[in-house]
Each structure stands twice: as C-alpha cells, then as structure tokens.
Motif scaffolding. Structure first.
Motif, PDB file in Angstrom:
ATOM      1  N   ILE A 117       0.841  -1.204   0.000  1.00 54.64           N
ATOM      2  CA  ILE A 117       0.000   0.000   0.000  1.00 54.64           C
ATOM      3  C   ILE A 117       0.871   1.248   0.000  1.00 54.64           C
ATOM      4  N   LEU A 118       1.992   1.204   0.709  1.00 55.98           N
ATOM      5  CA  LEU A 118       2.929   2.333   0.700  1.00 55.98           C
ATOM      6  C   LEU A 118       3.464   2.561  -0.712  1.00 55.98           C
ATOM      7  N   ARG A 119       3.833   1.488  -1.394  1.00 56.38           N
ATOM      8  CA  ARG A 119       4.338   1.612  -2.760  1.00 56.38           C
ATOM      9  C   ARG A 119       3.261   2.168  -3.693  1.00 56.38           C
ATOM     10  N   ILE A 120       2.037   1.677  -3.556  1.00 53.94           N
ATOM     11  CA  ILE A 120       0.939   2.161  -4.396  1.00 53.94           C
ATOM     12  C   ILE A 120       0.712   3.658  -4.176  1.00 53.94           C
ATOM     13  N   SER A 121       0.792   4.092  -2.913  1.00 54.62           N
ATOM     14  CA  SER A 121       0.553   5.505  -2.608  1.00 54.62           C
ATOM     15  C   SER A 121       1.585   6.411  -3.253  1.00 54.62           C
ATOM     16  N   GLU A 122       2.811   5.945  -3.378  1.00 58.75           N
ATOM     17  CA  GLU A 122       3.889   6.769  -3.930  1.00 58.75           C
ATOM     18  C   GLU A 122       3.981   6.661  -5.451  1.00 58.75           C
ATOM     19  N   GLN A 123       3.536   5.552  -6.029  1.00 57.49           N
ATOM     20  CA  GLN A 123       3.751   5.312  -7.454  1.00 57.49           C
ATOM     21  C   GLN A 123       2.515   5.554  -8.308  1.00 57.49           C
ATOM     22  N   HIS A 124       1.350   5.653  -7.696  1.00 58.39           N
ATOM     23  CA  HIS A 124       0.126   5.891  -8.453  1.00 58.39           C
ATOM     24  C   HIS A 124      -0.357   7.320  -8.237  1.00 58.39           C
ATOM     25  N   SER A 125      -1.262   7.741  -9.074  1.00 59.73           N
ATOM     26  CA  SER A 125      -1.784   9.103  -8.994  1.00 59.73           C
ATOM     27  C   SER A 125      -2.668   9.273  -7.763  1.00 59.73           C
ATOM     28  N   LYS A 126      -2.933  10.538  -7.442  1.00 59.62           N
ATOM     29  CA  LYS A 126      -3.801  10.846  -6.312  1.00 59.62           C
ATOM     30  C   LYS A 126      -5.180  10.225  -6.547  1.00 59.62           C
ATOM     31  N   GLY A 127      -5.735   9.638  -5.527  1.00 59.02           N
ATOM     32  CA  GLY A 127      -7.023   8.958  -5.657  1.00 59.02           C
ATOM     33  C   GLY A 127      -6.887   7.463  -5.811  1.00 59.02           C
ATOM     34  N   ALA A 128      -5.653   6.963  -5.841  1.00 55.59           N
ATOM     35  CA  ALA A 128      -5.459   5.511  -5.966  1.00 55.59           C
ATOM     36  C   ALA A 128      -5.910   4.777  -4.716  1.00 55.59           C
ATOM     37  N   ILE A 129      -5.874   5.467  -3.570  1.00 52.39           N
ATOM     38  CA  ILE A 129      -6.295   4.853  -2.309  1.00 52.39           C
ATOM     39  C   ILE A 129      -7.519   5.611  -1.820  1.00 52.39           C
ATOM     40  N   GLN A 130      -8.652   4.912  -1.719  1.00 52.84           N
ATOM     41  CA  GLN A 130      -9.918   5.565  -1.420  1.00 52.84           C
ATOM     42  C   GLN A 130     -10.510   5.045  -0.117  1.00 52.84           C
ATOM     43  N   HIS A 131     -11.220   5.941   0.557  1.00 51.43           N
ATOM     44  CA  HIS A 131     -11.797   5.657   1.879  1.00 51.43           C
ATOM     45  C   HIS A 131     -13.291   5.387   1.755  1.00 51.43           C
ATOM     46  N   LEU A 132     -13.735   4.278   2.342  1.00 57.41           N
ATOM     47  CA  LEU A 132     -15.154   3.948   2.448  1.00 57.41           C
ATOM     48  C   LEU A 132     -15.578   4.227   3.886  1.00 57.41           C
ATOM     49  N   PRO A 133     -16.285   5.326   4.160  1.00 62.44           N
ATOM     50  CA  PRO A 133     -16.576   5.720   5.541  1.00 62.44           C
ATOM     51  C   PRO A 133     -17.730   4.945   6.161  1.00 62.44           C
ATOM     52  N   LEU A 134     -17.571   3.633   6.214  1.00 61.38           N
ATOM     53  CA  LEU A 134     -18.550   2.751   6.849  1.00 61.38           C
ATOM     54  C   LEU A 134     -17.825   1.835   7.824  1.00 61.38           C
ATOM     55  N   PHE A 135     -18.475   1.524   8.936  1.00 62.81           N
ATOM     56  CA  PHE A 135     -17.898   0.616   9.927  1.00 62.81           C
ATOM     57  C   PHE A 135     -18.255  -0.818   9.535  1.00 62.81           C
ATOM     58  N   LEU A 136     -17.263  -1.551   9.029  1.00 65.66           N
ATOM     59  CA  LEU A 136     -17.528  -2.874   8.465  1.00 65.66           C
ATOM     60  C   LEU A 136     -17.172  -4.018   9.404  1.00 65.66           C
ATOM     61  N   VAL A 137     -16.191  -3.798  10.289  1.00 67.60           N
ATOM     62  CA  VAL A 137     -15.756  -4.895  11.161  1.00 67.60           C
ATOM     63  C   VAL A 137     -15.500  -4.368  12.569  1.00 67.60           C
ATOM     64  N   THR A 138     -15.473  -5.318  13.512  1.00 64.44           N
ATOM     65  CA  THR A 138     -15.044  -5.043  14.882  1.00 64.44           C
ATOM     66  C   THR A 138     -13.773  -5.830  15.138  1.00 64.44           C
ATOM     67  N   ILE A 139     -12.744  -5.142  15.654  1.00 64.82           N
ATOM     68  CA  ILE A 139     -11.433  -5.748  15.872  1.00 64.82           C
ATOM     69  C   ILE A 139     -11.092  -5.681  17.356  1.00 64.82           C
ATOM     70  N   PRO A 140     -10.583  -6.765  17.934  1.00 62.80           N
ATOM     71  CA  PRO A 140     -10.239  -6.732  19.362  1.00 62.80           C
ATOM     72  C   PRO A 140      -9.088  -5.772  19.636  1.00 62.80           C
ATOM     73  N   GLU A 141      -9.144  -5.096  20.752  1.00 58.16           N
ATOM     74  CA  GLU A 141      -8.099  -4.163  21.141  1.00 58.16           C
ATOM     75  C   GLU A 141      -6.802  -4.899  21.445  1.00 58.16           C
ATOM     76  N   VAL A 142      -5.697  -4.369  20.939  1.00 57.06           N
ATOM     77  CA  VAL A 142      -4.372  -4.920  21.252  1.00 57.06           C
ATOM     78  C   VAL A 142      -3.724  -3.990  22.266  1.00 57.06           C
ATOM     79  N   SER A 143      -3.540  -4.469  23.482  1.00 55.92           N
ATOM     80  CA  SER A 143      -2.995  -3.617  24.535  1.00 55.92           C
ATOM     81  C   SER A 143      -1.612  -4.058  24.989  1.00 55.92           C
TER      82      SER A 143
END
Length: 604
Positions: free
Chosen positions: A84-110
């Motif tokens: 994902i880091l490589r894609i962000s630097e090598q592709h044009s703006k907009g290559a990484i898009q945000h879906l503002p929906l809560f899809l999963v619940t993940i356990p807290e790592v403490s």
C-alpha cells in the motif's frame, strides 16, 4: 482471528469494489475496536493521509487491493503495508480511497510487546522503501512511529548538497517583550545552517526593541512596512506579501508570529523535509501554550467552517486517531509558524489582501494550495511555544472587529463550501471558545450495539475532560450513564456538551447558584480532570471551594497531576495560575477530597 464482520459488512466492501473508479487501487473502510471490558469505540478515519499512514497503520485492518496493483504475494500484514505504501507513492492521487462505513469489529491490542513488534515491522518496511530519505524512530505512543523527512537527499546534485536559504518572516509591533525572545529562539535554537530572519516592523515604533547582539547578527534584518496608513485596518496579508516581494531572499519562506519561543533545535530542518517535496504545499508546526495546552495541530476547514483541531486540549492528549500527537496532513495550517516554497507561494499569488486581510488569511492560502493538488502537513516534531493572542493588542472597537469577523465568516464559507477530506463524514463540526474544533456525532447510530441510558441513569459532569476515547465520556456511555461536558477557565464554569443555547456560564464565586442549577440538571457526580480549560487556567482555590459547596460528590481524575496538585511535582506551582499560594490551594483541595494532598497524586 477474532475479527467480527458487521451485518452486510462484506457486501458493502464488495459493492464499493465493483463501483470503484478505475484509478482506485485500494479501498479501505472504518472499524470499531472491542475493549477488554466489552465496550467498543470507533476508529473514524480520514481520507488517505500518507504522513499519518507512515506513523500509524489505519488502512490494513480492513481494506481491499486490486490484484493487478500488487507486485508480490501478500503473506503477512507487513507485506500488505509495504504494498500500500508503494501504491501511494507510485500511483496518482485517488489511488487509495476511503469507504466511511464501519464494516468490522477488531479486538483491542494492549500488549506493549505486540504493539512494539508490529511497529518494528512497519519501521523496517519504511526504511527499506525510502532508504536514506527518512529517519524513523519509535514514538512514545505504543505502536506508533515518528517518521522524519530528510531534506538533503532532495537537494543533492552529484556530490554536492545544495542548502536552500529560508527567509523567516516575523511581522511585529516591535515590543521587546515579544520580539526579543522570538529572535533569540530562532538565532540560538535553530540547527539549520542557512536562514535569514526578516523582522518586519509595522507598528508605531520606528525600530523594534532588539538588543545589539541581535542587530549585529548578519542573519537578522529589520525592515519597516511604510504602506501602513495611520487609522487604516491592520492588513496581515499585505504586510507579509510585501515582505516576500520586496525583501525576502530565500527559496523557502517561513512565516512566524513574534510571540513564538523555545523551539526544538531541528524544527526548521524537519519542516523543510516536507516543503522540498513536489507534492507538499504548506507545512505547519505543533504549537503549545505555556499553560501546557494545545494551540495548533492543524486547521479543519469543513463545509465553510474553519477551526483549530484540539485547540485548548491538554498537551499530552493524543486525540482521536492520535492526530494531536502524530505528523499528519490537514486542509490548512496556521501561519503562526508555516513554511512554503517561494515557487508555490507565487503559484497561488500569496495571501489574499483584499478578501482576507486578517481573519482566514492563512487558511484561505492553504486551501488555494490544496486546490492546486498539493498536500498541507503538520510536522509534530517541530514543536514551539506560542502564547497566542499576545502578538497584537485588541482594537478599541470590539463591535467593529465582530462585524468584520462575521463578514469574513460569510466570505470564507461561500468560497470554500466543500467537506474537509480529513474530517470524517459521521462527525459534525462545532466551534468552542477560541476557535477550537470539537466533534459530535452526525448519526445517532454507527451500527454499534445500542446503549440507551435508563430514565434513572446517573448524570456525570466531566470538567475539562479530554476528547475522544482518551476522555471519560465513552466510559460513561458504556456504563449507561449520561455524560455532560463542562469547561472551567478563569472564574467561569460553562456547559460545552451538550451545548444548550439557554444555559449560560456560572461564576465559581457563587456556589449557591451553581449547586441549584446542577441539581436541576440532575447532576449526581462531578469528575474534575484539569484546572486548565479551553480559555486558559482556572482560579484553582475558587473552583475547588465552589465544587465543595455544591454538596455533589466530586472525583479527582487528573489528566496531569501537576494541574491539580502541583506541589507534589517537580514543576512547583505552575506559573500559568498566577500568584496563587500553594498553601491555600492545598487546603481547598484537601477540604474537597479529604485526606492529605501529599498522597493525592499516588492515589489518583
């Protein structure tokens, strides 16, 4: 794996992939986190922010990647992070898009060990990708990283490193109480080798009150802004444009208020590390008030409303998404300390002298840079003290100032009506005292299990609490209680959340009225978190005596023990509280909470 998909969560992600723009290579979504006690709190993410992604991996917990964009097989999450880091630097703006929906619940790592191992894995990926262009070190927040952009690699030609000249522009009325410490800070605490300090005298004094040592420094130049006509409105934009046009010699410009002081020695280097990048516009700093509260960690500009994120919050509070602690992008930054290349300054014709001579001048400038496709960054390792509001005396006509601000508000809202890409669409934006941006939920449910308060639920008044899950509000909600937020600054206590239009502030010297009104509101418990509010320090003795007189149980839960019992710390009675006596403060504290104040810090 104990990750839980929400109902139809996978269907939402699949639908987003089917309907995605052809340029989209990665789609990531929001998630919530299940705490050990069963409660949940949200991770409400911004649109893709490369600097924040380097510091904190908020993308890989729930994302989809276009197969054709991958260069290798995904065998673990660190490989995925690197892709994902490589894609962000090598592709044009907009290559990484945000879906503002809560899809999963993940356990807290403490577990600190687990968080440290994960951070080390990401650090290795970042160092391998950027080579000598960054310096990476562990952050004090477990699991986070501090990634410093280095400027020399971008300025290296053959075997030689070109050292750009930076013009530090400081408009001032010239009073030595401010300008002298500011110039001292720049001269004595700046490691960067090639800069000039351009002191722009624009007040009634003929010359600024600088000592001879400063005036003899070849890096310091004093110029006078003569176009200021007596009686004309102060035009900050015109002064700075004139200084750049007529006097600045640098390839990079750094605008600084004259009340800036005591910075980290690498502040200029670390800001330049961003400014030299082709895709970066303005670079801001992390500004802290001497009272230990946040002044600037970025400016939100959302649907015509602009405000400082976490302004007035306690220094040390990382904020939601750790945005008060980690380097990140923002729509705008403050010109109390802002760097930009001269070429990009000229690209957008500098500051708007006609429409924004003072209010919103820096925010409008940053928005113009964003319109050109540039990113604005807040570099959190560039930390400086900023006692805001001391640079210029208030005008005599307060009514005229209010009218001008209202006019500027309308003009700014009309020009920049779009949503802020770094502000989550499920958050409403409100402004508290001093322009602090405060979040509230737009939607009543974010597909979490509902936790309605019982009719007889406890009502808890949280005084000077922190925002986000670092505060006590979510804990109250999880327990079925009703939290009410309050700010106490000076001699006034006022409700801030919820914000009832018909409830004013209370004078803490009148405990009877406060007690009556709090009981009418159904308050059965008070939690005191700090004696420094959004408007500055409270009067500690009066506040403690007032709370004791209400008869409502009060719990001390200090954000920083030094702000409730400073005599227990090596900081002494903090200067922000003025000439208050420690003995009176201690006596009022012990009367309210009982026992000995000497053991209060350990007990809390």
């Amino acid at each position: 794996d104990t990750t839980e998909w929400k109902a139809n969560g996978f269907d939402h992600l699949e639908k987003a992939c089917r309907e995605a723009d052809p340029n989209a290579q990665v789609i990531y979504a929001d998630h919530d986190i299940r705490a050990a006690d069963g409660g949940r709190y949200p991770d409400m993410k911004p649109d893709f922010d490369l600097e924040l992604f380097l510091a904190r991996d908020y993308v890989t917990p729930v994302c989809a990647v276009r197969i054709s964009a991958l260069s290798r097989e995904i065998t673990n999450k660190h490989v995925l992070y690197g892709e994902i880091l490589r894609i962000s630097e090598q592709h044009s703006k907009g290559a990484i898009q945000h879906l503002p929906l809560f899809l999963v619940t993940i356990p807290e790592v403490s577990s600190p060990e687990t968080l440290a191992v994960d951070a080390i894995g990401r650090q290795m990926v970042i160092e391998d990708f950027y080579r000598d262009h960054v310096a990476v070190r562990a952050h004090h927040i477990p699991g986070a990283l501090s990634v410093i952009r280095k400027w020399p690699p971008a300025c290296t030609k053959g075997d030689n490193t070109w050292i750009p000249k930076i013009s530090i522009i400081v408009p001032t009325l010239g009073g030595g109480r401010l300008i002298q410490p500011c110039v001292n800070t720049i001269r004595q605490h700046t490691k960067y080798p090639n800069f000039e300090v351009l002191v722009v005298q624009n007040g009634p004094r003929a010359e600024p009150e600088l000592n001879q040592e400063s005036l003899d420094d070849p890096r310091v130049r004093v110029v006078r802004y003569d176009p200021l006509v007596a009686g004309s409105p102060f035009n900050w934009s015109a002064i700075n444009n004139w200084a750049v046009r007529e006097h600045a010699k640098g390839e990079y410009l750094c605008f600084v208020n004259d009340d800036i002081a005591n910075g980290s020695e690498d502040w200029l280097d670390n800001m330049l590390g961003h400014a030299v990048r082709d895709d970066v516009g303005a670079v801001g700093a992390r500004l802290i008030h001497p009272a230990g509260i946040i002044q600037h960690v970025g400016v939100i500009a959302h649907k015509g409303i602009a405000g400082h994120l976490y302004k007035g919050g306690q220094n040390g509070n990382p904020g939601n998404g750790w945005l008060a602690a980690l380097t990140h992008e923002m729509n705008a930054v403050t010109a109390a300390c802002m760097m930009v290349s001269r070429a990009k300054f000229d690209l957008v014709d500098g500051f708007d002298e006609e429409n924004f001579p003072l209010n919103y001048s820096d925010t409008d400038f940053c928005m113009k840079l964003r319109k050109q496709g540039l990113r604005n960054v807040v570099e959190m390792t560039a930390e400086l003290l900023h006692p805001e509001g001391t640079s210029r005396s208030n005008p005599a006509d307060q009514e005229g100032m209010v009218r001008r601000l209202q006019s500027d508000n309308a003009r700014f809202a009309a020009k920049w009506p779009d949503p802020d890409p770094y502000w989550h669409p499920d958050l409403a934006l409100g402004l508290a005292q001093g322009g602090m941006a405060i979040p509230g939920l737009d939607r009543t449910q974010l597909n979490w299990p509902p936790r309605p308060a019982a009719p007889d639920a406890e009502r808890v008044l949280l005084i000077n609490d922190m925002a986000g899950h670092a505060g006590r509000a979510l804990e109250c909600v999880r327990k079925g209680a009703v939290p009410l937020g309050a700010d106490v600054s000076g001699l006034v206590l006022r409700l801030i959340a919820p914000i009832p239009a018909n409830v004013g502030g209370w004078d803490v010297r009148n405990a009877a009225d406060l007690a009556t009104d709090l009981k009418h509101l159904g308050i059965t418990k008070i939690v005191l978190r700090s004696l420094v509010g959004a408007g500055g320090a409270a009067a500690p003795v009066e506040v403690l005596r007032c709370l004791a007189a209400t008869g409502i149980p009060v719990e001390a839960d200090p954000i920083d023990p030094a702000l409730l019992t400073p005599w227990n710390s090596d900081k002494g009675v903090l200067p922000v509280f003025g000439a208050i006596g420690a003995n009176d403060w201690r006596a009022a504290y012990e009367n309210l909470f009982g026992g000995s104040a000497e053991t209060a810090e350990a007990a809390d």
